[in-house]
Design a protein around this motif. Structure first.
Motif, short mmCIF file in Angstrom:
data_model
loop_
_atom_site.label_atom_id
_atom_site.label_comp_id
_atom_site.label_asym_id
_atom_site.label_seq_id
_atom_site.Cartn_x
_atom_site.Cartn_y
_atom_site.Cartn_z
N PHE A 11 6.30 0.64 1.77
CA PHE A 11 7.49 -0.39 2.06
C PHE A 11 8.88 -0.15 3.48
O PHE A 11 9.05 -1.08 3.90
N ALA A 12 9.03 0.74 3.30
CA ALA A 12 10.16 1.16 4.21
C ALA A 12 9.62 1.68 5.54
O ALA A 12 10.00 0.66 6.41
N LEU A 231 -2.77 -2.85 2.19
CA LEU A 231 -2.21 -2.10 1.00
C LEU A 231 -0.34 -2.46 0.25
O LEU A 231 -1.16 -2.23 -0.61
N ALA A 232 -0.05 -2.10 0.49
CA ALA A 232 1.35 -2.59 0.18
C ALA A 232 1.48 -3.52 -0.89
O ALA A 232 1.61 -3.02 -2.23
N TYR A 233 1.89 -4.87 -0.23
CA TYR A 233 0.95 -6.32 -0.70
C TYR A 233 0.59 -5.25 -2.25
O TYR A 233 0.38 -6.17 -3.55
N TYR A 236 0.92 -3.41 -4.74
CA TYR A 236 2.22 -3.30 -5.31
C TYR A 236 1.92 -4.44 -6.45
O TYR A 236 2.00 -4.43 -7.83
N GLY A 237 0.89 -5.77 -6.59
CA GLY A 237 0.09 -6.56 -7.34
C GLY A 237 -0.29 -5.62 -9.00
O GLY A 237 -0.72 -6.32 -9.94
N PHE A 238 -1.38 -4.58 -8.64
CA PHE A 238 -1.68 -3.67 -9.29
C PHE A 238 -0.63 -3.02 -10.46
O PHE A 238 -1.13 -2.95 -11.65
#
Length: 308
Positions: A11-12, A231-233, A236-238
């Motif tokens: 995210f960063a 990747l990030a989205y 995060y959901g996982f």
């Protein structure tokens, strides 16, 4: 826990790459194009893998549409607009407000419990947010103020609110509506991307498209698509299935550390001392809050008495 911090490092990097991409195209076009492309890829993949995943109750579309508007369109539009005027590190620091908003929203919407110790953690974290808002860093562009806050700072606070709501909606969509995470994310990104492209067409210069430098834009947009959308989205959901929405938001306090390092190395940005002091208080609040999360083993749900 390793996956949690890997998530926030990803995210960063989005803030750093996003700052670079703004030199090559207009902000709303950057968001809309990558979200729409990511949505198409995810939906196409899921259709190929399992078409039955798209057979869900019609009420699920309402959740997906709200997630698309709040979690995709409003969040990213406000973030990238503000990023034009602020440094990538301060933009990320301002996202540290997410836990306070997430905690309150989760309490009322998801009925997650909030002990006194958790509220103390949030209070300490809130005190840490004040010097971040009031500091002025090198590299920031003046754009007018509303009381003591600049409009870009206000836009970032709107983005954090919409982001917190978006993730709560996504969690409800996956857990309550029983919709596949990949499907919910893909459809949300596709709808949000189309809405953002419509916004771009109405306010940005399409002649023929709002791109300044084609190949640098393609490279940064592709990097954002892979890192953020694919990747990030989904990571995060996982992780939302294993940790509470509030804890995940609180763990996001690690993101500014990564953003400050990336901004310093790649963008030559400096981080004012008040921001580090504020982050210290935010991190103290995180420790206090996390102690309660460990006791409750992830998250708790308030049970309403039938007598009430």
């Amino acid at each position: 826990m390793v996956l949690v911090f890997a998530l926030y490092a990803l995210f960063a990097s989005v803030f750093t790459i996003g700052k670079v991409s703004l030199s090559h195209a207009q902000p709303f076009f950057i968001i809309g194009s990558r979200m729409a492309v990511a949505g198409v890829l995810m939906v196409a993949y899921q259709l190929y893998k399992d078409k039955k995943a798209f057979k869900f109750h019609p009420s699920g579309w309402f959740n997906i549409a709200l997630f698309a508007i709040l979690g995709i369109y409003v969040t990213n539009a406000c973030e990238f607009w503000g990023l034009q005027f602020l440094t990538s590190s301060k933009t990320c620091f301002l996202y540290s407000a997410t836990p306070f908003i997430s905690a309150v929203l989760s309490y009322f919407i998801l009925k997650e419990t909030m002990s006194k110790k958790k509220w103390w953690g949030l209070g300490i974290g809130f005190l840490g947010l004040l010097p971040i808002l009031l500091s002025q860093g090198a590299g920031e562009i003046s754009s007018g103020k509303f009381f003591v806050f600049s409009w870009p700072e206000i836009a970032l606070l709107v983005a954090t609110t919409a982001s917190a709501l978006g993730w709560i909606l996504l969690r409800q969509t996956v857990t309550h509506k029983k919709i596949n995470l990949f499907v919910a994310n893909g459809l949300g990104m596709l709808i949000g991307g189309i809405v953002t492209l419509g916004h771009s067409y109405s306010v940005e210069n399409w002649n023929p498209v709002p791109i300044f430098n084609l190949w640098p834009f393609v490279i940064t947009a592709f990097a954002l698509l892979i890192i953020s959308n694919l990747l990030a989205y989904n990571l995060y959901g996982f992780l939302l299935k294993r940790y509470s929405a509030t804890f995940m938001a609180f763990a996001g306090f690690s993101t500014p550390f990564f953003a400050a390092i990336f901004g310093w190395v790649f963008l030559k940005e400096s981080v004012p001392l008040p921001l580090w002091g504020g982050l210290g208080l935010l991190f103290a609040g995180l420790i206090l809050f996390h102690q309660e999360e460990i006791k409750s083993k992830g998250f708790a749900v308030r049970v309403e008495s039938k007598a009430q």
